[in-house]
Design an enzyme around this catalytic site. Structure first.
Site, short mmCIF file in Angstrom:
data_model
loop_
_atom_site.label_atom_id
_atom_site.label_comp_id
_atom_site.label_asym_id
_atom_site.label_seq_id
_atom_site.Cartn_x
_atom_site.Cartn_y
_atom_site.Cartn_z
N GLU A 43 75.73 68.15 -17.55
CA GLU A 43 74.57 67.29 -17.71
C GLU A 43 73.35 68.07 -17.22
O GLU A 43 72.69 68.72 -18.01
CB GLU A 43 74.78 65.98 -16.95
N ASP A 52 65.50 58.96 -12.97
CA ASP A 52 65.86 59.47 -11.65
C ASP A 52 64.63 60.11 -10.99
O ASP A 52 64.36 59.92 -9.81
CB ASP A 52 66.97 60.53 -11.76
N TRP A 58 62.64 54.47 -17.13
CA TRP A 58 62.85 55.91 -17.37
C TRP A 58 61.55 56.48 -17.96
O TRP A 58 60.92 57.35 -17.35
CB TRP A 58 64.04 56.13 -18.32
N GLU A 99 75.76 59.83 -6.56
CA GLU A 99 75.31 59.06 -7.73
C GLU A 99 75.64 57.58 -7.59
O GLU A 99 74.89 56.72 -8.00
CB GLU A 99 76.00 59.63 -8.98
N HIS A 148 73.11 63.53 -6.48
CA HIS A 148 72.29 62.78 -7.42
C HIS A 148 71.20 62.13 -6.57
O HIS A 148 71.48 61.25 -5.79
CB HIS A 148 73.17 61.68 -8.01
#
Ligand code: BGC
Length: 907
Positions: free
Chosen positions: A489, A496, A549, A761, A782
């Site tokens: 990824e 984030d 986002w 995460e 994360h």
């Protein structure tokens, strides 16, 4: 304190005050110390003032710029002189002289006067140097290797050329970039200390070149240049389903070496048809894969002048536009900390595992001796399973592998070049002999951002949480802000990044890091304003426009403006911000944004056996409406700063409609929300979605919800960053502390108790029975949930900005959670701020440092009707403390710059 110590401290403090005259220090141009190769046509200057006096501000400044350092020092041959400007601006002051030219070095210095009419000396002289400003400054040609079978996952091409320098070299610059990753060499030496260059941008629109001062690497006579290339982000495997060649199929380099001889004449050495190519020891590399290196294939002298390259192949010259070339902007990736093994052990199944004690991002350095052809295989992992076995399932398709083949000539030292790894543990197979601690170390690599914040308290678990937040940042700020650094990824997930951006700006100087990434955000924005899920966008146009986002487009520029006071970030991003909010406006029906795909409150709390409906599911369109309002509010703020009056009124009208529609659609008359979750209440309260008279009851519902879950949070990526902030703002500060200090799942300290060294995460990456969450989505590095760091600085130590860049700041600590000590330091653009308190023997003590040229509001908690001293003198008698007022139980002071020490009894 005993009288003698008191007298001594007073003496020391006053000696320090007299010793320090007004000085101008830490001069930077575009956030850098003496940058070279920049392409900003009006660079900005910043400086810091140092003095031993309190309450000092800048009254005026004077800047001068010249082409010759010695002349400038004498005040001669001045190119631009600002004159004496009556202004307290000491940050981001723009150059306003004649147009700047490519390659030119400019020297500058500054002198200031303060509010007491003390005038500094001229500062030391600093410089900046321009890069190549126009595409026709490039005379070099793009060249690509002409190697059969040259495609993804194949050996790294090496390209080389000899060149003759007839005279003594006075100075030399290398301007270079690549399709793929490059490592350049001159005469056997590596150029520079940057890694993973040219970094990752939206290559087709913005490809960064780097500028290196390579004067010391050259000599009169025959020289050699060489460049090694790796697939990297350009054409290697990125995202999923064997997605390769995203930006192009072929690797290539653009190399322009410009030399000035001692007699002032000039010469250029450029990549062209005369270069040769071959392959060597790197037989395969990839961001997710790792690297395979066969030392038997090394070509030791390949960048030496005497090397015979007649067997090497010719290169191909590309007719490639240079219009997408831009100078590097963000901080480059460099090597940072190194880690020795804390343990080397064998698992039950006989595997050799090295534990470095810290989940980090970077690579290993291996020292190995053995016979030619011996293969050492190294895998990287973040965690071991409950039985101590090496666990790689959560890496999905990322191999994170090193395959090293020995050449067999004494000790061999190896480090990868064209990959990076997320790991705390490595598994070593095939090592000849016994693997000892001296054979392997780990090196952390990340963007070279200055550490700006320090935070610690009397609670060890909280300190570990801060450590984990910082390491989450280090590991995921590798040229772009990534979601995670280990599995297949490692993408610039916007949600984030926005969630963590405020915390990030406390820990490190991220102004240029985000400045660069936001340029890519604008570049990759879809024509209709949609913002992709990831930047640089490798998922296609339709992977875009998710609430929370896409709002990275508005939230991050605003956060950076508040942290660094840099208006240009708002100017730079304004069209992008407007386009994003414009897209929502076009999409909304009846002032409701209730269409399209949204990730929602990603990874919120979901119990396994959810029979009585405990999962904290928040309506995605309720979330979307809140973020639309928030982005609109940020448009109002930004348009006001940029003095765009029509836009201010447009967005002000729009915001009212958005909130009215929210109330109609998602709220009952008494203020109950359709989703009875923490995130719903948090977002509605944080973004002022509710009528004022309904906010308190709403905050009470939030508090009750938290209590119903046994004082646990249930929020995901979007609710978590604001959870404690909302609680504190609406009078539930104790509950905010309870949540923060909660040690059982789900909570921030649960992973800490489970031994985490980075932020996970998921709240339960390792479950209470020590098994793992589903491997499809279980990163142990994360940063999103690390967004609590912001509240820790802002509330526990109370250190926050009032105006952009901390020109005015606030120190308003809110002790709680049985802490007896908390301390934060922050290097702002004006200088060091400090807020440090202790509670000892029923005395509250607070140390405060306020930088010169700023002012502060200091709120002393529960100090009303207490006898307060500053440096042991009653505050009413301290001259520089002018404004004192009482707010409820607190006492508010307005202070100028300087160092202060307050004390008062807590009872
Ligand atoms: C990433 C996240 C990201 C998310 C979108 C995941 O695969 O790791 O951090 O924001 O997708 O919901």
């Amino acid at each position: 304190m005993k009288i003698s110590t008191l007298v001594l401290s007073l003496l020391v403090m006053s000696v320090m005050s007299f010793a320090q005259k007004l000085q101008v220090q830490e001069l930077t141009c575009e956030y850098q110390d003496n940058p070279i190769g920049i392409d900003i046509e009006t660079p900005r200057f910043s400086w810091k003032l140092i003095t031993g006096q309190r309450a000092i501000t800048q009254k005026s400044y004077e800047l001068r710029v010249g082409l010759d350092q010695a002349a400038l020092a004498k005040g001669q041959n001045i190119l631009w002189h600002s004159g004496i400007v009556s202004s307290d601006q000491s940050v981001s002051v723009p150059y306003a002289g004649p147009p700047l030219t490519s390659r030119q070095r400019y020297y500058w210095q500054v002198k200031i006067a303060d509010n007491t009419n003390v005038v500094s000396r001229w500062s030391e002289i600093k410089y900046w140097e321009m890069g190549l400003l126009k595409s026709d400054d490039w005379t070099a040609s793009w060249i690509e290797p002409n190697i059969p079978g040259d495609s993804v996952g194949r050996p790294s091409p090496m390209l080389r050329s000899n060149f003759d320098l007839k005279k003594n070299v006075r100075s030399a610059r290398l301007y270079i970039t690549a399709h793929g990753l490059y490592e350049a060499h001159l005469n056997g030496q590596r150029v520079g200390d940057q890694y993973l260059s040219p970094g990752w941008t939206s290559y087709n629109k913005r490809l960064q070149y780097q500028t290196y001062d390579v004067t010391p690497l050259l000599k009169q006579g025959v020289n050699a240049a060489g460049v090694m290339l790796g697939d990297g982000w350009y054409r290697g495997h990125l995202a999923w389903e064997n997605n390769t060649n995203i930006y192009g199929k072929n690797l290539a380099v653009l190399f322009q070496l410009e030399i000035i001889y001692s007699d002032g004449t000039k010469e250029s050495v450029i990549s062209n048809e005369g270069w040769k190519c071959s392959t060597g020891a790197i037989t395969k590399s990839g961001i997710y894969y790792g690297e395979a290196y066969d030392a038997r294939l090394e070509i030791p002298e390949w960048v030496h002048a005497g090397f015979n390259d007649t067997e090497w192949k010719p290169v191909r010259v590309l007719a490639e536009s240079k219009k997408n070339l831009v100078a590097s902007y963000g901080p480059p990736v460099r090597k940072q900390e190194t880690f020795k093994p804390v343990k080397i052990s064998k698992t039950a199944s006989g595997e050799t595992i090295v534990d470095f004690g810290q989940n980090l991002v970077g690579w290993i350095n291996l020292k190995v001796t053995g016979s030619a052809g011996t293969q050492v295989t190294i895998h990287h992992a973040e965690v071991l399973d409950k039985d101590g076995n090496f666990y790689t399932e959560n890496l999905r398709a990322a191999d994170q592998e090193i395959l090293y083949t020995l050449k067999g000539s004494g000790q061999e030292i190896y480090e990868p070049r064209f990959s990076f790894f997320g790991f705390r543990y490595v598994r070593v197979k095939g090592f000849p002999g016994e693997l000892k601690p001296e054979n392997i170390i780990a090196i952390a690599l990340y963007s070279d951002m200055k550490t700006t914040g320090k935070f610690s308290t009397s609670n060890a678990l909280l300190n570990q949480l801060q450590h984990n937040i910082l390491w989450g940042q280090k590991g995921n700020f590798v040229d772009v802000p990534t979601d995670c650094p280990q599995r297949d990824e490692r993408l610039g997930w916007t949600g984030d990044a926005q969630a963590f951006s405020r915390t990030a700006a406390y820990n490190m100087d991220v102004a240029a890091f985000f400045g660069k990434w936001l340029k890519d955000l604008s570049a990759d924005q879809v024509e209709d304003g949609r913002v992709p899920f990831v930047i640089p966008n490798v998922l296609g146009k339709n992977a875009s426009a998710s609430a929370g986002w896409a709002d990275a487009a508005t939230i991050i520029p605003w956060n950076m403006y508040m942290a660094y006071g840099d208006k240009r970030i708002l100017e730079q991003q304004y069209e992008s911000m407007k386009a994003w909010v414009g897209y929502i406006e076009k999409t909304a029906i009846n002032d409701l944004w209730n269409t399209g795909f949204h990730f929602g409150d990603w990874l919120f709390y979901r119990p396994l056996d959810d029979n009585d409906g405990r999962a904290a599911v928040t309506d995605k369109y309720l979330i979307a409406q809140c973020f639309w309002a928030h982005s609109t509010q940020l448009m109002i703020n930004t348009a006001s700063v940029l003095n765009k009056k029509d836009d201010v009124s447009h967005y002000t009208n729009s915001l009212k409609k958005i909130k009215d529609a929210f109330a109609r659609e998602y709220m009952t008359a008494s203020g109950r929300l359709v989703s009875s979750t923490q995130t719903a209440y948090v977002l509605a309260l944080q973004f002022d979605m509710l009528p004022e008279n309904l906010r308190a009851q709403s905050a009470d519902r939030l508090a009750q919800n938290i209590k119903d879950y046994g004082n646990h949070l249930t929020t995901g990526f979007l609710g978590t960053p604001y959870l404690c902030e909302v609680l504190t703002r609406f009078g539930h500060n104790d509950l905010a502390y309870t949540l923060l200090l909660q040690e059982t799942y789900p909570s921030w300290l649960y992973p800490v108790k489970m031994g985490a060294t980075t932020i996970w995460e998921r709240w339960d990456g390792i479950k209470t029975d020590s098994t793992f969450q589903t491997p499809g989505m279980n990163s142990f590095n994360h940063y999103a949930y690390g967004a609590i760091g912001d509240w820790m600085y802002r509330t526990i130590t109370g250190l926050k900005e009032v105006s952009p860049g901390y020109k005015e700041l606030m120190i308003a600590p809110k002790p709680g959670g049985k802490l007896t000590r908390a301390s934060a330091e922050l290097t702002t653009v004006y200088g060091q701020v400090k807020s440090s308190w202790t509670i000892e023997d029923d005395i509250f003590k607070l140390d405060v440092v306020i930088p010169v040229n700023t002012s502060a509001q200091v709120i002393l908690p529960n100090a009303a009707s207490r006898k307060i001293t500053e440096r042991y003198i009653d505050i009413s008698k301290v001259k520089v403390i002018k404004e004192v007022s009482t707010i409820g139980q607190d006492v508010k002071l307005k202070l100028g710059s300087g160092t202060y020490h307050f004390e008062y009894p807590v009872k």
